[in-house]
Every structure is written in structure tokens, then in C-alpha cells.
Design an enzyme around this catalytic site. Sequence first.
Site, PDB file in Angstrom:
ATOM      1  N   THR A 272      49.674 -20.023   5.043  1.00 23.44           N
ATOM      2  CA  THR A 272      50.398 -18.837   4.556  1.00 23.44           C
ATOM      3  C   THR A 272      51.357 -18.293   5.607  1.00 23.44           C
ATOM      4  OG1 THR A 272      48.598 -18.222   3.087  1.00 23.44           O
ATOM      5  CG2 THR A 272      50.107 -16.462   3.730  1.00 23.44           C
ATOM      6  N   CYS A 273      50.888 -18.135   6.834  1.00 23.52           N
ATOM      7  CA  CYS A 273      51.705 -17.478   7.857  1.00 23.52           C
ATOM      8  C   CYS A 273      53.016 -18.209   8.087  1.00 23.52           C
ATOM      9  CB  CYS A 273      50.919 -17.388   9.165  1.00 23.52           C
ATOM     10  SG  CYS A 273      51.891 -16.705  10.502  1.00 23.52           S
TER      11      CYS A 273
ATOM     12  N   CYS B 284      54.185 -14.594   7.308  1.00 26.25           N
ATOM     13  CA  CYS B 284      54.750 -13.943   8.503  1.00 26.25           C
ATOM     14  C   CYS B 284      56.095 -14.503   8.940  1.00 26.25           C
ATOM     15  CB  CYS B 284      53.804 -14.088   9.691  1.00 26.25           C
ATOM     16  SG  CYS B 284      52.062 -14.087   9.296  1.00 26.25           S
TER      17      CYS B 284
ATOM     18  N   LYS C  28      58.987 -14.283   6.306  1.00 23.88           N
ATOM     19  CA  LYS C  28      59.156 -12.831   6.118  1.00 23.88           C
ATOM     20  C   LYS C  28      59.945 -12.217   7.280  1.00 23.88           C
ATOM     21  CE  LYS C  28      56.642 -10.230   8.130  1.00 23.88           C
ATOM     22  NZ  LYS C  28      55.288  -9.773   7.824  1.00 23.88           N
TER      23      LYS C  28
ATOM     24  N   TYR D 138      51.040  -3.679   2.909  1.00 23.88           N
ATOM     25  CA  TYR D 138      51.916  -4.351   3.878  1.00 23.88           C
ATOM     26  C   TYR D 138      53.048  -5.089   3.154  1.00 23.88           C
ATOM     27  CZ  TYR D 138      48.475  -4.641   7.829  1.00 23.88           C
ATOM     28  OH  TYR D 138      47.618  -4.414   8.866  1.00 23.88           O
TER      29      TYR D 138
ATOM     30  N   GLU E  52      56.950  -4.078   3.155  1.00 17.41           N
ATOM     31  CA  GLU E  52      57.849  -4.915   3.955  1.00 17.41           C
ATOM     32  C   GLU E  52      58.968  -5.493   3.082  1.00 17.41           C
ATOM     33  OE1 GLU E  52      54.926  -6.403   7.563  1.00 17.41           O
ATOM     34  OE2 GLU E  52      55.282  -7.790   5.938  1.00 17.41           O
TER      35      GLU E  52
ATOM     36  N   ASP F  30      41.428 -15.763   6.370  1.00 22.40           N
ATOM     37  CA  ASP F  30      41.495 -14.904   5.178  1.00 22.40           C
ATOM     38  C   ASP F  30      40.412 -15.209   4.151  1.00 22.40           C
ATOM     39  OD1 ASP F  30      43.722 -13.897   6.419  1.00 22.40           O
ATOM     40  OD2 ASP F  30      45.118 -14.322   4.780  1.00 22.40           O
TER      41      ASP F  30
ATOM     42  N   HIS G   9      63.161   4.645  31.943  1.00 20.53           N
ATOM     43  CA  HIS G   9      64.228   5.488  31.407  1.00 20.53           C
ATOM     44  C   HIS G   9      65.577   4.774  31.409  1.00 20.53           C
ATOM     45  CE1 HIS G   9      66.010   9.288  30.348  1.00 20.53           C
ATOM     46  NE2 HIS G   9      66.928   9.112  31.294  1.00 20.53           N
TER      47      HIS G   9
ATOM     48  N   GLU H 148      59.364   5.495  26.491  1.00 16.93           N
ATOM     49  CA  GLU H 148      58.966   6.347  27.616  1.00 16.93           C
ATOM     50  C   GLU H 148      58.256   7.609  27.122  1.00 16.93           C
ATOM     51  OE1 GLU H 148      62.113   8.491  29.851  1.00 16.93           O
ATOM     52  OE2 GLU H 148      63.513   7.632  28.429  1.00 16.93           O
TER      53      GLU H 148
HETATM   54  P1  NDP Z   1      47.134  -4.749   0.661  1.00 15.85           P
HETATM   55  O1  NDP Z   1      45.689  -4.771   0.339  1.00 15.85           O
HETATM   56  O2  NDP Z   1      47.594  -4.297   1.989  1.00 15.85           O
HETATM   57  O3  NDP Z   1      47.897  -3.873  -0.422  1.00 15.85           O
HETATM   58  C1  NDP Z   1      47.694  -4.029  -1.789  1.00 15.85           C
HETATM   59  C2  NDP Z   1      48.443  -2.921  -2.485  1.00 15.85           C
HETATM   60  O4  NDP Z   1      48.333  -3.096  -3.890  1.00 15.85           O
HETATM   61  C3  NDP Z   1      47.862  -1.547  -2.163  1.00 15.85           C
HETATM   62  O5  NDP Z   1      48.908  -0.637  -2.074  1.00 15.85           O
HETATM   63  C4  NDP Z   1      46.986  -1.281  -3.376  1.00 15.85           C
HETATM   64  O6  NDP Z   1      46.848   0.068  -3.668  1.00 15.85           O
HETATM   65  C5  NDP Z   1      47.801  -1.943  -4.456  1.00 15.85           C
HETATM   66  N1  NDP Z   1      46.978  -2.290  -5.613  1.00 15.85           N
HETATM   67  C6  NDP Z   1      45.805  -2.970  -5.629  1.00 15.85           C
HETATM   68  N2  NDP Z   1      45.337  -3.072  -6.891  1.00 15.85           N
HETATM   69  C7  NDP Z   1      46.214  -2.436  -7.678  1.00 15.85           C
HETATM   70  C8  NDP Z   1      46.293  -2.169  -9.071  1.00 15.85           C
HETATM   71  N3  NDP Z   1      45.340  -2.600  -9.898  1.00 15.85           N
HETATM   72  N4  NDP Z   1      47.347  -1.463  -9.533  1.00 15.85           N
HETATM   73  C9  NDP Z   1      48.293  -1.014  -8.681  1.00 15.85           C
HETATM   74  N5  NDP Z   1      48.283  -1.230  -7.374  1.00 15.85           N
HETATM   75  C10 NDP Z   1      47.262  -1.936  -6.868  1.00 15.85           C
HETATM   76  O7  NDP Z   1      47.612  -6.217   0.304  1.00 15.85           O
HETATM   77  P2  NDP Z   1      48.944  -7.000   0.632  1.00 15.85           P
HETATM   78  O8  NDP Z   1      49.000  -8.006  -0.452  1.00 15.85           O
HETATM   79  O9  NDP Z   1      50.109  -6.108   0.865  1.00 15.85           O
HETATM   80  O10 NDP Z   1      48.592  -7.705   1.997  1.00 15.85           O
HETATM   81  C11 NDP Z   1      47.403  -8.478   2.122  1.00 15.85           C
HETATM   82  C12 NDP Z   1      46.985  -8.565   3.551  1.00 15.85           C
HETATM   83  O11 NDP Z   1      47.854  -9.441   4.228  1.00 15.85           O
HETATM   84  C13 NDP Z   1      47.037  -7.266   4.333  1.00 15.85           C
HETATM   85  O12 NDP Z   1      45.895  -6.490   4.174  1.00 15.85           O
HETATM   86  C14 NDP Z   1      47.220  -7.743   5.721  1.00 15.85           C
HETATM   87  O13 NDP Z   1      45.951  -7.982   6.284  1.00 15.85           O
HETATM   88  C15 NDP Z   1      47.979  -9.027   5.566  1.00 15.85           C
HETATM   89  N6  NDP Z   1      49.420  -8.867   5.901  1.00 15.85           N
HETATM   90  C16 NDP Z   1      49.757  -8.469   7.158  1.00 15.85           C
HETATM   91  C17 NDP Z   1      51.092  -8.308   7.507  1.00 15.85           C
HETATM   92  C18 NDP Z   1      51.414  -7.848   8.883  1.00 15.85           C
HETATM   93  O14 NDP Z   1      50.584  -7.919   9.752  1.00 15.85           O
HETATM   94  N7  NDP Z   1      52.635  -7.358   9.115  1.00 15.85           N
HETATM   95  C19 NDP Z   1      52.143  -8.564   6.545  1.00 15.85           C
HETATM   96  C20 NDP Z   1      51.684  -8.952   5.269  1.00 15.85           C
HETATM   97  C21 NDP Z   1      50.364  -9.103   4.967  1.00 15.85           C
HETATM   98  P3  NDP Z   1      45.716   1.008  -2.978  1.00 15.85           P
HETATM   99  O15 NDP Z   1      46.195   1.267  -1.587  1.00 15.85           O
HETATM  100  O16 NDP Z   1      45.727   2.234  -3.826  1.00 15.85           O
HETATM  101  O17 NDP Z   1      44.446   0.244  -3.042  1.00 15.85           O
END
Ligand code: NDP
Length: 451
Positions: A41-42, A47, A50, A177, A181, A302, A434, A439
Site C-alpha cells: 500500500t505505502c 504514502c 500520495k 487522514y 489529505e 495493517d 532564527h 523557533e
Molecule cells: P480513518 O479511520 O483515519 O478515517 C475514516 C474516516 O471515515 C473517519 O473520518 C470516519 O469518521 C469516517 N467514517 C467511518 N465510517 C463512516 C460511515 N459509516 N459514514 C461516514 N463516515 C464514516 O481512515 P483512513 O481511511 O483515512 O486512513 C486509514 C489509516 O491509514 C489511518 O488511520 C492511518 O493509520 C493510515 N494513514 C496514515 C497517513 C499518514 O500517516 N499521513 C495517510 C493515510 C492513511 P469518524 O471519525 O466519525 O469515525
Amino acid sequence: MEFDYDLFVIGGGSGGVRAGRVAAQEGAKVALAEEDRYGGTCVIRGCVPKKLMVFASEFAHAAEDAQAYGWDIQPGAFDWDVFRGKLYAELDRLENVYRNILGNNGVETFDQRAKVADAHTVELADGTRKTAKHILLAVGGRPTKLDVPGAELAITSNDIFHLDKLPETILIVGGGYIASEFAGILNGLGVKTTQFYRGAQILRGFDDETRNLVASEMIEKGIDLQVNTNVVSLEQDGDKVKVLDTNGTTTTFDKVMFATGRAPNTDGLGLTEVGVEIGRKGEVVVDDYSQTAVPSIYAVGDVTDRVNLTPVAIREGMAFVETVFKGNPTKPDHELIPTAIFTQPEIGTVGLSEEEARAQEPIEVYSTSFKPMQQSFAGRSEKVLMKLVVSQKTRKVLGCHIVAPGAGEMIQLAGIAVKMGATKEDFDRTVAVHPTMSEEIVTMKSPVRTG
Ligand code: NDP
């Protein structure tokens, strides 16, 4: 009993490749099966592509900023085909790097799906069976879609890198995330971007002040962020998608992307059949050493749904090798993991949010928000945030939160100090660099909130 291999790894992503390679370097006879592209995936659909898209999108205002600095330069248009061609070439290059790492270290690879047949046997898609003293599950996760009518019309983050052309309009569903993003990326590339989040504020779980600033800056940059809003149904409308939302509004978008979470890839792997315990979200349940309920089978990354980040999967893979092949039982350390969220503006964070810390003990909060010099000179109004959450009792910095261009780079270094247990006074006695944005992290004298 004689086995074909000391270790059979299922999954060629960050965790699996690292564990396989290091075990082979320790003298183990190792095989690895991957049904898709090496790198996981990464590298292939996360990552790396992205971040390259983040870079591409951040050039949107570069010409205007250059003009503000006195350059005679004209804004131009973004060419998705040019970028995508280069992106594909880069991913091909990286996939080869991963393949070569394995080959050069004597890991035998099978480009096909594998499943577990028993505690020491793996069955490949072509029916061949291989035995191994240990099996490592490193099969990762996949994006999930909402269970709503018309969900098949939506794309996920897996598809976004393969679009034939950029849409004129997109709806991104989710507030995590990936959703946040990609909202920034697509908005930066000139796509009219709407984001629906079901709760009151995006990026749940992060520090409130941090996510409030990021959300307001995202809106300022042109993203139509609609909170307390979710999708009810999708319907084909010519070559577009008509969306009914929970407010009763119907809107048509060129594309709809679900970024509503990811699920571990445990289906059809034969795991429950051999006694591997599977949790409520479909994750492989492991102990502190990444060992499953079947002693010869381990899992990292994962698929275990612990902390779903590439560097964590790599650490878990390394700890597995240390434990199983070097006779040195090692638990991967999941405490104080610094991380970056490549929203625009970017977040760098380590440790507890203000809210989590306050629930735990009395704290002091040091926080400052200001317009950084480089952007302010160019006439931009965007703000950055530097914030420390400090324990009143131990004086230790419990959390550090940065919203700024380059916040990911900054938090890597601040993360060392926090991991070492630095106190607020340790930060204070470090001389400021600076003139920089960071800082401010060593010059905040008085708490803005206590208690
Ligand atoms: P997340 O779990 O971070 O976010 C899922 C989002 O979907 C949340 O906002 C959640 O809402 C929403 N959601 C879940 N179920 C429903 C639903 N039934 N209806 C509407 N909204 C819903 O998952 P991501 O897919 O964004 O990312 C997965 C993982 O991948 C992350 O947790 C992270 O560990 C990793 N990742 C890391 C990155 C980085 O380090 N920069 C970049 C991308 C991914 P709610 O908050 O209300 O539950």
C-alpha cells in the site's frame, strides 16, 4: 521435521519485505508471496504516490508567490497526463527496488496469492504447497466503501492515482487522514472539491486546536467542507454521480471518493480454519510479540490493526525477526509515535492531545499561532500553530503539535526530544534557530491555559 523454509512471508509490503529481508540476512531460508505489486500500500497506492501528489498540488500558487517576490513569471496549467506518466515510472522504479532487495538477499519470491493451509503450510494460488517453520502474515488492508445504495459508483484511494483525467468536481466522503489529505491535493490541482464529514469536526482524535486550524485553512483554500453531513445514496447521472445527503440535498459530482476507513485483508486466507484468532474488525489478533493464537504464525502491519503506519509495520517486522531469528524477545514499541498528516496545511504531531492529557493529569498548554514570514510576505493570510502540552507534575512535554509547511519534517526531530522525556525547561534552554517558524517551539514563555 524438515521444512521447505524457515520463514514464509505472505505479503510484499513494508512490513513483509523488511522482515523477510532481515531474516534472510540472519541466515534464514525465506520465501515471500505477493499477489499484487511489490511495495504494498505505502509504495504503490499510499504514502509515496500520495506525497508526490501533495508536491504536485502545492505548486498551484508557486507562480503567484514568485511574482510577489519579484519574479516575472506567469501561472500555467497543471497537466495530469504528464504528472501521471512520471508517477507511474517512479512507482515502477520503486517496485523494482523492493523486488531487488528480496532477490539480492536470497529471498525466493512467488508472484501469486497465498493462503494458510495449516500451522506450517502455505498454499499458493497454483495449488503448490510449501512448508515453513514460521509463517508471517503481512497482508495489509484495503479501503472500504459505505454500505449505501449506489456505493459501486464511488472510487477509493486505490483508484485515484489511475484516473484518465482529473474530474472538474469531486465529493470526498470521510474526515480521516485519507479524506483530508486528498481534499487538499485535489483542491490544489484545481478540482472543485467538496468534503462531507459525519461528525462536528474532521480529524477526530487529533488535538482540537490543531484540527480546528487545519479545517479553517482548508476552507480558506477553497474546499467546501460540510460537517455533520453524510451520504445517503448515489445514483448515476449521465457520466456523473448524483448524491443525496443527510441534509436532504441532492448534488451532482463528476466523481465521488469514499475515504471512510480501511479493513484488514484477512478474507479467504484460511486463518480461522487453522486457529488464528480474528478480531471484530477482521484483524489478526496478536500478542505483544506479534504472535497469533497459532504459535508458528505471526502477523505484522495493517492486518493487525494496531497503529496503521508504514514505519510501525517495519518496526513490528524487525521486532519479529529479533524475537524469532535472533533469540532476543522484542516487543515493538507503540508509545509516542511521531506522525505527519499531509493535509494543506500539514500537521506534525507526537504524544497526547491537549484533551487527552487534561483527562489524565493537570497540564500547562503553550500555544502560539502566527503568519509565517515566507507566506506573509507573499500576501497570504495562512497561519501556523506551534503547541506544547506539558505535565504540571513532571514538567515533561506530553504532546507536541505543529501545523505548518514542513511540519512533518519538524516533528521527526521534536519527536526525539519528546521520546527522551524532555521537559518544558529542556525545550526552553535550547537556543532558538532564527529566523524560522519552529523557533517558536523553544520560545513560548507563558502557558495560555492551565489545569
Ligand atoms: P480513518 O479511520 O483515519 O478515517 C475514516 C474516516 O471515515 C473517519 O473520518 C470516519 O469518521 C469516517 N467514517 C467511518 N465510517 C463512516 C460511515 N459509516 N459514514 C461516514 N463516515 C464514516 O481512515 P483512513 O481511511 O483515512 O486512513 C486509514 C489509516 O491509514 C489511518 O488511520 C492511518 O493509520 C493510515 N494513514 C496514515 C497517513 C499518514 O500517516 N499521513 C495517510 C493515510 C492513511 P469518524 O471519525 O466519525 O469515525
